[in-house]
Design an enzyme around this catalytic site. Structure first.
Site, PDB file in Angstrom:
ATOM      1  N   ASP A 486       5.792   0.130  10.108  1.00 16.70           N
ATOM      2  CA  ASP A 486       5.432   1.527   9.837  1.00 16.70           C
ATOM      3  C   ASP A 486       5.770   2.420  11.038  1.00 16.70           C
ATOM      4  OD1 ASP A 486       4.377   3.662   8.440  1.00 16.70           O
ATOM      5  OD2 ASP A 486       2.393   2.785   8.137  1.00 16.70           O
ATOM      6  N   ASP A 548       4.403   7.744   0.290  1.00 15.70           N
ATOM      7  CA  ASP A 548       2.959   7.514   0.230  1.00 15.70           C
ATOM      8  C   ASP A 548       2.359   8.128  -1.022  1.00 15.70           C
ATOM      9  OD1 ASP A 548       2.642   5.957   2.405  1.00 15.70           O
ATOM     10  OD2 ASP A 548       1.882   7.514   3.735  1.00 15.70           O
TER      11      ASP A 548
HETATM   12  C1  DGJ Z   1       1.368   4.984   6.306  1.00 18.60           C
HETATM   13  C2  DGJ Z   1       2.024   4.124   5.268  1.00 18.60           C
HETATM   14  O1  DGJ Z   1       3.000   4.831   4.587  1.00 18.60           O
HETATM   15  C3  DGJ Z   1       0.946   3.588   4.331  1.00 18.60           C
HETATM   16  O2  DGJ Z   1       1.541   2.852   3.309  1.00 18.60           O
HETATM   17  C4  DGJ Z   1      -0.001   2.731   5.133  1.00 18.60           C
HETATM   18  O3  DGJ Z   1       0.656   1.613   5.620  1.00 18.60           O
HETATM   19  C5  DGJ Z   1      -0.591   3.556   6.266  1.00 18.60           C
HETATM   20  N1  DGJ Z   1       0.415   4.199   7.041  1.00 18.60           N
HETATM   21  C6  DGJ Z   1      -1.440   2.679   7.167  1.00 18.60           C
HETATM   22  O4  DGJ Z   1      -1.891   3.337   8.244  1.00 18.60           O
END
Ligand code: DGJ
Length: 727
Positions: A486, A548
């Site tokens: 991430d 997201d």
């Molecule tokens: C952002 C990501 O896009 C989410 O899927 C998740 O992993 C969160 N971060 C976790 O902090």
């Protein structure tokens, strides 16, 4: 798809005197050296041409714009009366802003050399041939090599530029485009992908007007805001008809796309570094290599352009062994439990997910941090040791137990995956207390936080080694075979403009070392969803978490938008809970699953305990369906039949590589009351063949493409997936 010829890589580049022609199956790209000026002038980029070309009448020169501003140039430099944006701007050692890069020589290379330190498309001698044109500025002793690689089967030409300071003083590269293309006087539309967090990849089409227009990213990364992709099309071009030129920059940093219709009506497009974040100094003997830019041409509309990019990226960009292989259906813990878990509850989640038939369990954010435990997004990044309150004996006990679970009624053991965000640090961490100098910062200026975190400076070798060692240690600590990498903020303060590209060279080194060291790990990229959905990341990671926003209706637009440039095989797409956590909307599980099946990495992102009885009963069958059609999604051609921004009934067809199978997805968003349903005309089938359409009967390819199927729906958020088989 119409093929007008089959060009072998070894014959793809024709050099006659000082004229260079690059031919693909359906494309020709031609330019020549101007004998008087030594400048490279463009002749053609479009459908195939052959033999002699007509001699154009010389432009009449009047007024302030001289000849150099009226011709189509391959690599426009700064100064000397071309008032359009230059592809290269050098501050010479004497301070001048003028360059005069003239043709010196050229070479043709079978295959394609690597780009030092940068991700790049690759291929053998049978796939690709490269032309390198050497330019030189006699006044400043600067050399520039332009590299053109043609993949004839894909109608793709890949360009990059390398600049070397052959003089005695320092020079500064203020601007350097990877690609510059001057097109003739024609009306053109430009298409880009814009958005923001949880709203990625919205297609934006607008007319190219006189003057400059463009977009880019100054976030330090490719970003959610704009994607490093541009299409130029005629105003009449549609998804399935007309000419389309697609440009895709293989880079993860800040970028700029400049489209300029000059005073003479010629359109220039530049893609490359963002000039506000370059200022790259070159001492004597030093070089700067630009990222490369892929150009594809299609006369089968925007869809044809996308399919060329998809095929090229699947076969000649993504290095992972998993590029086109079935990915394990996963359950990711994030939206199911967020930060609220411990070893026991994580195991229960894995157990429940295994019972549904998933093959991989991914533990997302929240497992690490000792002195500064990661129990919210306020602390812990940088301290990559398991949180002892949650995992008293480390990760291994959980991983061992989870990997002993069986997926559904099968004998397949569950795999274990983990979330990391190794480029970041929270000020609340032991790492930051120890190494405050490791973060990107600009001297005394405040270090701006986003999501309470700072960005490590990956240009520093000690930071690169820290990340490599940390990730290696995690992967060696237990049987972990999947990583979600991430990245949740942009670059705010940097010590100098060039620090941004230096970061990129650093992170590419890290990606390269880790993915080479752990080739059996399935790596997923993520940057708050699609904040780094770009070809640079895809070189190393075969899939990226697309957004997201997990609302299925939103996702149709996001996934179809992303597919303008990127193959569906690269998209992570999950079924999440209802009401949806981003939009509050409740959509039936079948529709949610059908949307997620259009991505190469299908999974769930919810707590199975919160599923209704009906949903729990439906999920195993939906997983099975996703697994069955996955090979077509991963390797087949995608046809966007109806777009969500234009229709209440978006539809997509995937046709297998061999053309023997296909699968159609059709959706109804709003209910249809007292109104007819649409006829969906298929594409990409063999006119002469007969296809068995699941539950419908047998029809000729001609009928399915020219007449189409009338699909009826019931209520809102209703969906259909139909399989087709050639008989
Ligand atoms: C952002 C990501 O896009 C989410 O899927 C998740 O992993 C969160 N971060 C976790 O902090």
């Amino acid at each position: 798809m119409a093929k007008s010829g089959s060009v072998s890589a070894s014959d793809a580049i024709v050099v006659e005197d000082k004229t260079f022609t690059l031919n693909g199956d359906n494309v020709s790209y031609r330019f020549h050296v101007d004998n008087t000026t030594g400048d490279l002038l463009s002749d053609h980029f479009g459908g195939s041409i052959s033999g002699a070309i007509p001699t154009d009448p010389e432009p009449e020169v009047n007024g302030w714009v001289g000849m150099i501003g009226r011709v189509r140039r391959e690599f426009p430099d700064q100064g000397r009366g071309d008032f359009r944006a230059p592809a290269i701007h050098i501050r010479q050692s004497a301070g001048y802003a003028v360059s005069e890069l003239q043709y010196q020589s050229h070479s043709v290379i079978q295959g394609k050399p690597e780009l030092p330190g940068l991700p790049a498309t690759f291929g053998g001698e049978d796939d690709v041939t490269t032309l390198v044109v050497h330019l030189y500025d006699n006044y400043s002793s600067v050399a520039a090599d332009l590299s053109y690689s043609i993949f004839p089967k894909y109608d793709a030409i890949v360009r990059s530029a390398n600049v070397t300071n052959k003089g005695k003083g320092d020079i500064t590269i203020e601007a350097l485009a990877s690609l510059s293309v001057d097109l003739p006087l024609e009306d053109l539309d430009m298409i880009g992908l814009r958005g923001d967090w949880a709203r990625e990849a919205r297609r934006e089409r607008r007319r190219v007007e006189y003057g400059s227009q463009g977009f880019g990213s100054t976030t330090g990364f490719s970003s959610h805001l704009h994607n490093p992709f541009l299409a130029l099309v005629h105003p009449s071009t549609t998804e399935s008809q007309g000419e389309a030129w697609g440009f895709s920059l293989v880079y993860t940093g800040s970028f700029a796309v400049d489209v300029e219709k000059g005073s003479q009506g010629l359109t220039r497009a530049l893609l490359g570094f963002n000039r506000n974040q370059l200022s790259w100094s070159l001492g004597p003997g030093e070089s700067l290599t630009s990222p490369e830019c892929v150009s594809v041409y299609s006369n089968n509309g925007i869809g044809g352009m996308s399919r060329s990019l998809h095929r090229l990226y699947r076969n000649h960009l993504i290095k992972s062994q998993f590029a086109t292989s079935n990915r394990p259906v996963l359950l990711n813990s994030w939206e199911g439990v967020y930060f609220d878990y411990n070893q026991t509850s994580m195991y229960t989640l894995a157990e429940k997910s295994a019972a549904l038939g998933t093959k991989l369990f991914v533990m997302d954010d929240g497992w690490f941090g000792k002195e500064y435990p990661r129990v919210s997004d306020n602390a812990g990044l940088g301290d990559w040791t398991p949180n002892p309150d949650r995992f008293p004996k480390g990760l291994d006990p959980l991983v061992s137990n989870v990997t002993e679970l069986k997926a559904g009624n099968t004998s397949t053991n569950l795999r274990f995956g983990i979330w990391i965000e190794p480029e970041m640090v929270n000020p609340n961490s032991t790492l930051y207390k120890k190494h405050p100098d490791w973060v990107m910062h600009a001297g005394p200026y405040p270090r701006t936080e986003r999501r309470q975190q700072l960005l490590l400076n990956l240009a520093l070798p000690e930071v690169q080694n820290f990340v490599i060692d940390t990730v290696s240690d995690i992967l060696n600590s237990a049987d972990i075979t999947y990583v979600k990498w991430d990245h949740n903020r942009g670059m705010h303060e940097s010590a100098s403009p060039s620090a941004n590209h230096a970061y990129m060279l650093g992170i590419y080194h890290v990606f390269d070392v880790l993915t080479t060291r752990f080739p059996n790990v399935l790596w997923e990229g993520c940057a708050s969803g699609g904040g780094r959905f770009d070809p640079g990341v895809l070189q190393y990671f075969p899939q990226i978490w697309t957004s997201d926003d997990t609302d299925a209706v939103e996702r149709i637009s996001i996934q179809l938008g992303t597919s303008l440039a990127y193959p569906p095989s690269a998209m992570g797409a999950h079924i999440s809970a209802v009401p949806n956590h981003q939009t509050g909307r409740s959509i039936p599980v079948v529709f949610r699953a059908h949307v997620a099946m259009m991505g190469g990495s299908f999974g769930l992102e919810l707590n199975p305990e919160e599923l209704t009885e009906d949903e729990s009963a439906a999920v195993p069958g939906l997983i099975k369906q996703a697994e069955e059609i996955a090979p077509i999604i991963l390797k087949g051609d995608m046809f966007r039949l109806k777009l969500p921004e234009e229709s209440n009934w978006p539809a997509v067809l995937f046709v297998s590589e061999e053309g023997d199978k296909a699968v159609m997805f059709a959706f109804q968003i709003n209910p249809t009351v007292n109104h007819a349903f649409p006829r969906i005309r298929l594409q990409g089938l063999d006119e002469q063949a007969t296809y068995k359409v699941e539950g419908e009967g047998e029809f000729s390819g001609k009928t399915l493409m020219n007449m189409g199927l009338l699909v009826a729906f019931e209520g809102d958020y209703s969906s259909k997936v139909l399989s087709l088989e050639r008989v």
